[in-house]
Design a protein around this motif. Structure first.
Motif, short mmCIF file in Angstrom:
data_model
loop_
_atom_site.label_atom_id
_atom_site.label_comp_id
_atom_site.label_asym_id
_atom_site.label_seq_id
_atom_site.Cartn_x
_atom_site.Cartn_y
_atom_site.Cartn_z
N ARG A 49 0.99 -1.25 -0.01
CA ARG A 49 -0.08 -0.17 -0.01
C ARG A 49 0.89 1.34 0.22
N THR A 260 -6.96 8.46 1.92
CA THR A 260 -5.48 8.80 1.90
C THR A 260 -5.07 10.13 2.55
N ASN A 506 -7.40 3.03 -0.14
CA ASN A 506 -6.82 2.27 0.91
C ASN A 506 -7.36 1.03 1.03
#
Length: 593
Positions: A49, A260, A506
């Motif tokens: 990620r 984010t 995410n």
């Protein structure tokens, strides 16, 4: 990963997808795991990620103070805050013009709560009727607000392309502050101030904010302006702005903006506030949604959000905002129950429109690899966005759904991959094909004359064909790792929850369970499959596949007795009847070769 690049060798799953493992750096994932004291699997998930040794700790414990910008960096922010502060201190009549979705409702409720807390004159709330007025400001509404005595109108989650209506507002003697986040054009609407991180003259970095996030920054700036003017005193204390992060989190999650940076911090902190049930309306809504555990992004996006949305879709458009702004427990219970009933009605309407839209889509799906375009008469405009999302998932390509009435089509679209639908719709408007429209990369709304429907379809298709340059729009399912059923423990769930909140930008970790046997399968709720997966060592894992019975996935699962399968999905905590177990939410499956 196999030589073909397909994870576990799955090049075409039951849902027609290529399985692909999210890339990560082995050495980085190990280093992150060692520094943060977490299992190597969690280090792998963090590396996949985009986290580094420097960012992993903040990712696992996001703090708003680390992500919150100075509101004054945004164009027109100080100008907007000063004008709103003038109205508060001068006792002026303000009006809030909000969109009818969750982002609009939470933005409106946030401003209403702030104004109430500082003793401002109660603002007029105006949320347009989706069917009668459509999206965004309109001239008659502006004139009504002027006639009602409003001096300042604050538009939230709308207004950035409302050129003619805001001209009408000026002519009616109104000053307007636009608070929006939708894609802007080079020309800005006529207004006292336009606060939008997606203005073309804004510096990059905060374009992912939902409207409610922008509204929160406006509240912070206005609060600061009032403080600087000596407005607060022992008898008029400054409000705690953090208490409203619960509705900021709700709007941010429901608008499917990337979780984010600042959004991740707003949602993480907001969910903590939400667990305290401080918001009377939100607590009542949680009760009718039967949420009896610590709220997560899932609850906000799939249980609370749809109920707030239901008022704007099939009921009265201002119900959600008024519920979230209310401290009256009896009123909140009544409105929450009404929204719950409207949500049930919305689901029934959605099912009927979806069935009709699938029939319309099938007529040209094979000939249109980059676009699903479905139109119909007597389709309820309040559910076309949801239906567009369902078609996008079903066909794995952008989908536009248009409800036609009296020669006018009201449309909503959802997109995938790198195909920016909002820009395409703006381009169609600039080309004179549609009357109005705009949106984000992955979602858009528009209005089009019935006789221009084929022109719009051709325009969008040509634009997407040009963008893809002949490449196939290959449906892909991204997976993180392969696990055995025995590894799906509550300890793992505890670690995964530290990586939340999950959503756009995410991704929630997705796992494959290879070579499992389907030990049990049963139909529940008419369209879902309840399953038990058994590993080679005999360990079992509960699983459920939602709304799959009449799909290719359902066909694969119901005919898999005695066969070995690879099964993919998300692991979730199962607290049914007070238990603390783990279950897999199944998204896809494939025969094990």
């Amino acid at each position: 990963m196999s030589e073909s690049g397909a994870f576990l060798g799955v090049a075409r799953s039951a849902c027609g997808r290529l399985w692909r493992q999210r890339p990560y750096d082995d050495r980085l994932s190990l280093a992150i795991a060692q520094r943060e004291g977490v299992p190597e699997l969690i280090g792998q998930l963090l590396a996949a990620r985009g986290q580094s040794l420097e960012t992993a700790a903040a990712y696992l414990a996001p703090r708003l103070r680390d992500q919150m910008p100075d509101p004054s960096i945004f164009k027109d922010m100080d100008k907007a805050a000063a004008r709103i502060a003038d109205a508060v201190m001068g006792g002026e009549q303000m009006a809030i013009f909000g969109d009818y979705d969750v982002d609009g409702a939470t933005s409106s409720a946030l401003l209403m709560r702030f104004f109430a807390s500082v003793g401002a004159k109660a603002p007029i709330l105006y949320v347009p009727d989706r069917l009668a007025e459509g999206y965004g400001p309109n001239a008659p509404a502006m004139q009504k607000l002027a006639q009602a005595g409003a001096k300042l109108v604050i538009t939230v989650d709308c207004g950035i392309t409302a050129f003619d209506p805001l001209t009408a507002a000026q002519e009616a003697g109104l000053e307007v502050v636009v608070v929006d986040h939708h894609v802007a054009e080079p020309r800005l609407p006529p207004a006292h101030a336009v606060v939008n991180p997606n203005r073309l003259d804004e510096a990059p970095g905060f374009g992912q904010l939902a409207a409610v996030g922008v509204a929160f920054l406006v509240v912070v700036a206005t609060n600061r302006a009032l403080r600087a003017r000596g407005f607060y005193s022992p008898t008029r204390p400054e409000p705690d702005l953090m208490q409203w992060l619960d509705i900021v989190a709700l709007g941010t999650v429901a608008d499917v903006v990337p979780l984010t940076g600042i959004n991740r911090a707003l949602v993480a902190q907001g969910l903590k506030v939400m667990s305290g049930r401080l918001n009377t309306g939100l607590a009542a809504l949680s009760d009718v949604a039967r949420i009896n555990e610590r709220p997560s992004a899932y609850h906000a996006g799939f249980l609370l959000g749809p109920r707030v949305n239901a008022g704007g879709r099939v009921g009265r458009s201002d119900l959600g905002a008024r519920l979230l702004a209310s401290d009256d427990a009896d009123f909140a219970r009544t409105i929450a129950a009404e929204l719950d009933a409207l949500n049930t009605e919305r689901r029934d309407i959605e099912t009927r429109v979806l069935d009709a839209a699938i029939l319309a889509a099938e007529a040209h799906a094979a000939d249109s690899p980059y676009l699903i375009f479905a139109c119909g008469h007597d389709w309820h405009p309040g559910v076309i966005g949801i239906v567009a999302g369902r078609l996008k998932e079903r066909y794995q390509r952008p989908a536009c759904v248009i409800a036609i009435e009296n020669g006018i089509g009201k449309g909503s679209g959802r997109s995938v991959g790198s195909l920016h639908l909002g820009n395409a719709i703006i381009a169609a408007r600039e080309a004179g094909i549609i009357a109005k429209g705009g949106g984000h990369a992955m979602a858009a709304g528009f209005e089009v004359a019935e006789e221009r429907l084929s022109d719009l379809q051709a325009f969008l298709h040509a634009r997407f064909v040009d963008h893809m340059n002949g490449e196939a729009l290959l449906p892909v399912l991204d997976l993180d790792a392969a696990l055995q059923p025995r590894a799906a423990t509550t300890d793992l769930i505890n670690l995964l929850e530290r990586m939340g909140p999950f959503g756009s930008g995410n991704a929630e970790p997705r796992f494959a369970f290879p070579n499992v046997r389907l030990a049990f399968a049963d139909v529940v709720g008419g369209a879902h499959l309840r399953l038990q997966l058994e590993g080679a060592d005999g360990a079992r894992l509960k699983a459920i596949a939602f709304r799959c019975l009449d799909t290719d996935l359902g066909a694969r699962l119901t005919t898999a007795r005695g066969l070995r399968l690879h099964v993919a999905g998300h692991l979730r905590r199962d607290t049914w009847q007070g238990r603390d177990n783990v279950q897999l939410i199944v998204e896809d499956a494939a025969l094990a070769s």
